[in-house]
Every structure is written in structure tokens, then in C-alpha cells.
Design an enzyme around this catalytic site. Structure first.
Site, PDB file in Angstrom:
ATOM      1  CB  CYS A 101      -0.901   0.009   1.232  1.00 27.18           C
ATOM      2  SG  CYS A 101      -2.017  -1.412   1.345  1.00 27.18           S
ATOM      3  NE  ARG A 127      -7.361  -2.681   2.178  1.00 26.18           N
ATOM      4  CZ  ARG A 127      -8.461  -3.347   2.504  1.00 26.18           C
ATOM      5  NH1 ARG A 127      -9.641  -2.877   2.123  1.00 26.18           N
ATOM      6  NH2 ARG A 127      -8.393  -4.461   3.202  1.00 26.18           N
ATOM      7  CG  LEU A 128      -2.169  -4.886  -3.106  1.00 27.04           C
ATOM      8  CD1 LEU A 128      -2.763  -4.885  -4.510  1.00 27.04           C
ATOM      9  CD2 LEU A 128      -0.725  -5.365  -3.142  1.00 27.04           C
ATOM     10  CB  ALA A 129      -7.946  -4.914  -1.057  1.00 28.18           C
ATOM     11  CB  VAL A 130      -3.798  -8.529   1.039  1.00 27.90           C
ATOM     12  CG1 VAL A 130      -3.379  -9.969   1.298  1.00 27.90           C
ATOM     13  CG2 VAL A 130      -2.929  -7.928  -0.060  1.00 27.90           C
ATOM     14  CD  GLU A 155       1.602  -9.391   4.080  1.00 28.32           C
ATOM     15  OE1 GLU A 155       0.863 -10.390   4.174  1.00 28.32           O
ATOM     16  OE2 GLU A 155       2.652  -9.390   3.426  1.00 28.32           O
ATOM     17  CG  ASP A 167      -2.938  -6.568   8.691  1.00 31.34           C
ATOM     18  OD1 ASP A 167      -3.873  -6.115   7.999  1.00 31.34           O
ATOM     19  OD2 ASP A 167      -1.778  -6.694   8.242  1.00 31.34           O
TER      20      ASP A 167
END
Length: 343
Positions: A2, A51-54, A80, A103
Site C-alpha cells: 500500500c 490500498r492494495l487489498a489483501v 502486514e 490486521d
């Protein structure tokens, strides 16, 4: 990955008039966070996220806000946490409740509960900022090994920060001026940098294992080291050392396989990617799933490849050996020069 950015200062009017700058800063983070964008502008603070949504795609939106025991906390976070379940359980025992399973939410509650002492509790890779609205203070932190980047500068009687140098340079108060030290970094050390150096004048990098507190009323920035690498006597024999290293590597890799979106690995045939792929493959196979692996090559590589001491042989033969060993579904990606060079 992100991207995070923001500005906090003493005068709210400075923040309110910079909306166009914040949009420009956010745009520089688009490739880091292509899935979702968010912005918090209130009073003397502006926090920006891409955001890179994981994990927890719906409930992990940022900036994330929490009201807890008379204070309002706002978080932007890149990274993470690998011990999220343990932290969530400890926080729940202290009266915290959660809307989702990200998280991000756990980290926000952890800061509200423990303040700066939450950082040593975090097992992961991260760079994050927490704005404490009533206290008028910004907290910044970076992971122990500096996997996630975080740069900052002081301008306009405020602190401006971002995941990348170009994010800071998108702000009109941050000139793209290189002094003698920055020039020496580029010419003598490039592509590396001295830790902490931001190359551009008055730009610094938060060091690995550091956190910082910026108080808006005094414009005071204080830096703290919460972790540093230390050496100790090693009493274990070879067999015990091998078992310990295996356990640590396996645990580190398996903790990184938690995701609400598909997980894959890059496979170059080298030691690192082969080890990661092998452990991930065993983990997926035990769950009845199949790992996806990817390798990137270049058109006419056989024709133009020249062996060097750094790379004495091509990757492809070693990739094929790993493919034969794994249960994974492999994907070859071949790039041509026009795809690498902008038109």
C-alpha cells in the site's frame, strides 16, 4: 503493498488549502495501492492512503478511525502483521471489540491500548502513521528491517510524510532540490543510499527499527529506536542450529500466506524463491489446494544472454527443476523490449 502519506501542522488553514496537493500525492501512490483510495482531512491533519487489498477487503478501508477512552485515533498503514491473531486475542482480553478481521484494525486498537509500546509487539513488515486528534500529535513507525519505506520532511510549520520520495515532491512546499550530500549519494552510492538519507534537501528517511512523534503545537519531532540488531554467543551445535533455522524460515513463510485473495510466488530458480515456493507449495498441498508460481523471462534471452560471475547461467533450467519438484501450476511470462520501454 500500500502507500501512505500526509501532513500535520499547527495551523488548520495550512492543511485545508492543500487538497489539490494531497490528490497529487495520492496519485503517486496509485501503483502501490490500485484497489482503494482514502483521505482524511480534519483540523490540523491530512492522512492519505492507497490500498492494495489483501485481507478483509470490506472492513480494512483506510484511513481508519477509532474513538477510545477520550481520544480519536486515525491510522494509515502499509504492511502486514504476522501475529495478528495473537494481538487480537490480547486486545480482546482488555475489552477491545472488532468489526472485521483485518490486521489494520488490530494495529489501530493496539496503538490505542499500548501507544508506542505496541510497536515491539508487532511481528511483521510495516510503515504506519497514527494521528491523535485531541493530543495534536502524529506517531510514525517503521519495521525492524526497513522493508516498508517512509520518508518525511518539515515544511510550512508542519510535518509532511510519504511512502516514496516522489510523493513528498508532489507537495508544492517540498522542492526537488539536491544539495551536496544528496548529489554524493546519487553519484557515489547509487543505486544504494545511506540509511536515513532522503537524497533531496531537508528530506529524511525514518530508520528501520525507529518510531517518531511529532507534536504540532511545538513543531517538535523526536526519534526513538525500539529495536537494533545485536550479536550474542551461539551455543547450539550444527544440528540444533539447522532445526532452529528451518523452524524460523518455515514459520516466517507460512505466516505470510494468510490472504483473502489468491496467493502466488515468483520462481526464479534461485535459492530464495525456490525455498519460499517449496514451503508454500507444501502448505497449499496439505490443505488440498494448488500453489500458483510465476517466472518472468525476456524475448530472445538465449540469443543475448552472456554469462557473468554474478549470473553464470540462465534461470530457465533451474526453474524447470523446481517445477518438476513442486505440485504447483506454473506460469511463464515473456516480456519484449517495447513492453518495457514507454512509447
Amino acid at each position: 503493498m500500500c502507500g501512505i502519506a500526509g501532513q500535520v501542522g499547527r495551523d488548520p488553514r495550512t492543511i485545508q488549502r492543500r487538497y489539490a496537493a494531497y490528490c497529487a500525492m495520492q496519485q503517486t501512490l496509485a501503483r502501490r495501492g490500485p484497489d482503494q483510495r482514502g483521505m482524511y482531512i480534519c483540523g490540523a491533519a491530512a492522512l492519505i492512503h492507497a490500498r492494495l487489498a489483501v485481507v478483509d477487503l470490506e472492513n480494512g478501508l483506510q484511513p481508519m478511525q477509532l474513538d477510545w477512552q477520550g481520544e480519536t485515533y486515525v491510522l494509515v498503514y502499509n504492511g502486514e502483521l504476522y501475529n495478528t491473531p495473537e494481538l487480537r486475542a490480547a486486545l480482546a482480553a482488555r475489552g477491545h471489540s472488532f468489526n472485521g478481521h483485518s490486521d489494520t484494525e488490530v494495529l489501530l486498537h493496539a496503538f490505542a491500548e499500548w501507544g508506542a509500546n505496541c510497536v515491539p509487539r508487532c511481528n511483521g513488515i510495516f510503515a504506519f502513521a497514527v494521528w491523535q486528534q485531541n493530543a495534536g500529535a502524529l506517531f510514525l513507525a517503521r519495521d525492524r528491517c526497513g522493508v516498508k519505506p517512509l520518508f518525511y520532511t518539515q515544511a510550512e510549520d508542519s510535518l509532511i510524510f510519504g511512502s516514496e520520495l516522489k510523493t513528498l515532491l508532489a507537495h508544492p512546499a517540498v522542492p526537488s532540490r539536491v544539495d551536496a550530500n544528496g548529489l554524493a549519494e546519487v553519484l557515489l552510492l547509487g543505486p544504494g543510499r545511506t540509511p536515513g538519507c532522503g537524497v533531496f534537501q531537508n528530506v529524511r528517511e525514518l530508520l528501520p527499527g525507529q518510531y517518531a512523534v511529532y507534536e504540532t503545537q511545538t513543531a517538535r519531532l523526536t526519534l526513538h529506536t525500539y529495536w537494533r540488531l545485536e550479536d550474542h554467543d551461539h551455543p547450539d551445535d550444527f544440528a540444533a542450529t539447522a532445526r532452529r533455522v528451518r523452524d524460523l524460515v518455515t514459520d516466517a513463510i507460512e505466516r505470510q500466506l494468510v490472504s483473502d485473495v489468491p496467493v502466488a510466488t515468483f520462481l526464479s530458480g534461485g535459492l530464495d524463491s525456490s525455498l519460499i515456493s517449496a514451503i508454500a507449495d507444501a502448505h497449499f498441498t496439505a490443505q488440498g489446494n494448488q500453489l500458483q508460481t510465476f517466472s518472468v523471462g525476456y524475448r530472445d534471452n538465449k540469443k543475448y544472454f552472456h554469462a557473468t560471475k554474478f549470473q553464470p547461467g540462465a534461470d530457465a533450467p533451474y526453474i524447470r527443476k523446481m517445477n518438476d519438484f513442486l505440485h504447483a501450476r506454473h506460469h511463464w511470462v515473456t516480456l519484449d523490449t517495447p513492453e518495457l520501454v514507454p512509447a
